[in-house]
Each structure stands twice: as structure tokens, then as C-alpha cells.
Scaffold this active site. Structure first.
Site: not given
Length: 209
Positions: A104, A108, A200
């Protein structure tokens, strides 16, 4: 329209709660993820086809059901999806394993592909696409696009924790793909992380916090 399956078995829910805890270390986190993946795999493979085969028990010959046709392919999205693979392989030891590499973009939040290696007969197998976190849905939608371009028609997406935003995006882009998750969480924060989530997943699996 695809279906969303929340696998809320008490054992799955309990183990996920242990994974969510901040103080859970990488070793325990990996072990719990493997266990949950195996438990979820029972639900995800419930409709695998069977055929009858004659076998011999210690007492008699009989007809018994065995898996029919090619075993499914397991395709983890790198890197966090690797943590789900071993649990599924414990259920399906003859399964083929492919890998899709996506990360990722930190600005953005869009997925960027950097690797893809799939079994040559992937289009003839049922496919389990595995990624612990379904956040924005961008990586999953892109991975599903890639699999379909390779001829895959029977795909299921398996994740640990999902956000409504990610579920919505995948269902809009791929209405033929069912989603299996252990929990549907509240939503995304301003960094596109799932809340309450578990942080995460890749960092917690591999100890790279």
C-alpha cells in the site's frame, strides 16, 4: 451479489481477541493466526465436492467419500497473507500455493503490485485468496482482478478482520466473490487502518514494528 460470512465461532472470537491485545508478541500472534486460519478453513471449504471410493476397513469393504478433482489453490497476498497459509495447508496438504505481492502506497493508500507467481493450472482450481486485513479493499480488489485475468472463476476471499469500506469495495468490484472474515470492525481511521483492528498484521507477524 457476493455474501459476507462472519465466522464467529467462540474459539475464533476468543483467539482473535488475544491477537488484538497490544501486548501479544509476534510468536503468539503467528500461532493464533495459524489456528484461526485453520478453523476458518473448515467453514470456507464446507462445500468442496466429494466422490465415492471403495475402501477397505479392518472389518469390511465399503464406499467412502473422498475429495473430488483438483485440490484448491491457496494464494496469500504478501506479506501478511503468508501467516494464514500454513493453517490452511494443515487442512489441505495437497493444495497448490501461489503468491501475489502488493503493498500500500503510504501517501495514496492505493495498492502497488510487485510480484505474482501462480500455479500454471490456477484457472482450473478453486482459489482461496488470503489476507488478514481487509481495510480499503484496494489490494484485495486488485488481486482478484489479477486472478480473474489468469482464468480463475471460483474464488473466495479470506481475511481476519474487515472494515465495512473494504467489504463494500470488494463487493462492488467483484460481486461474484464471497468474503469470509472473523470480524467486521467499526471502520477506517484517517490513515486507512482498521479500527479497533489489531494494528499492522505484517509488522506483528514478522516482528518489524
Amino acid at each position: 451479489m457476493s455474501e459476507l460470512h462472519v465466522v464467529d465461532h467462540p474459539l475464533v472470537t476468543h483467539k482473535l481477541s488475544m491477537m488484538r491485545r497490544r501486548q501479544t508478541g509476534s510468536k503468539e500472534f503467528r500461532e493464533l493466526l495459524e489456528e484461526i486460519s485453520m478453523l476458518m478453513g473448515y467453514e470456507l471449504t464446507r462445500d468442496l465436492p466429494l466422490e465415492m471410493e471403495e475402501i477397505e476397513t479392518p472389518l469390511a469393504r465399503t464406499q467412502a467419500g473422498v475429495l473430488s478433482g483438483r485440490q484448491p489453490a491457496i494464494v496469500p497476498i504478501l506479506r501478511a497473507g503468508l501467516g494464514m497459509t500454513q493453517g490452511l495447508l494443515r487442512l489441505l496438504p495437497a493444495a497448490k500455493v501461489g503468491h501475489i505481492g502488493l503493498y500500500r502506497d503510504p501517501v495514496t493508500h492505493s495498492p502497488v503490485e510487485y510480484y505474482c507467481k501462480l500455479p500454471p493450472d490456477i484457472g482450473e482450481r478453486r482459489v482461496i485468496l488470503a489476507d488478514p486485513m481487509l481495510a480499503t479493499g484496494g489490494s484485495a480488489a486488485d488481486a482478484l482482478d489479477l486472478l480473474k485475468r489468469r482464468g480463475c472463476r471460483q474464488i473466495r476471499l479470506m481475511c481476519l478482520v474487515a472494515a465495512p469500506e473494504g467489504v463494500r469495495r470488494v463487493r462492488q468490484a467483484h460481486p461474484d466473490v464471497d468474503i469470509y472474515t472473523a470480524a467486521l470492525d467499526q471502520g477506517l481511521d484517517d490513515r486507512a487502518y482498521i479500527v479497533p483492528g489489531l494494528g499492522d498484521a505484517g509488522d506483528r507477524i514478522f516482528g518489524t514494528l
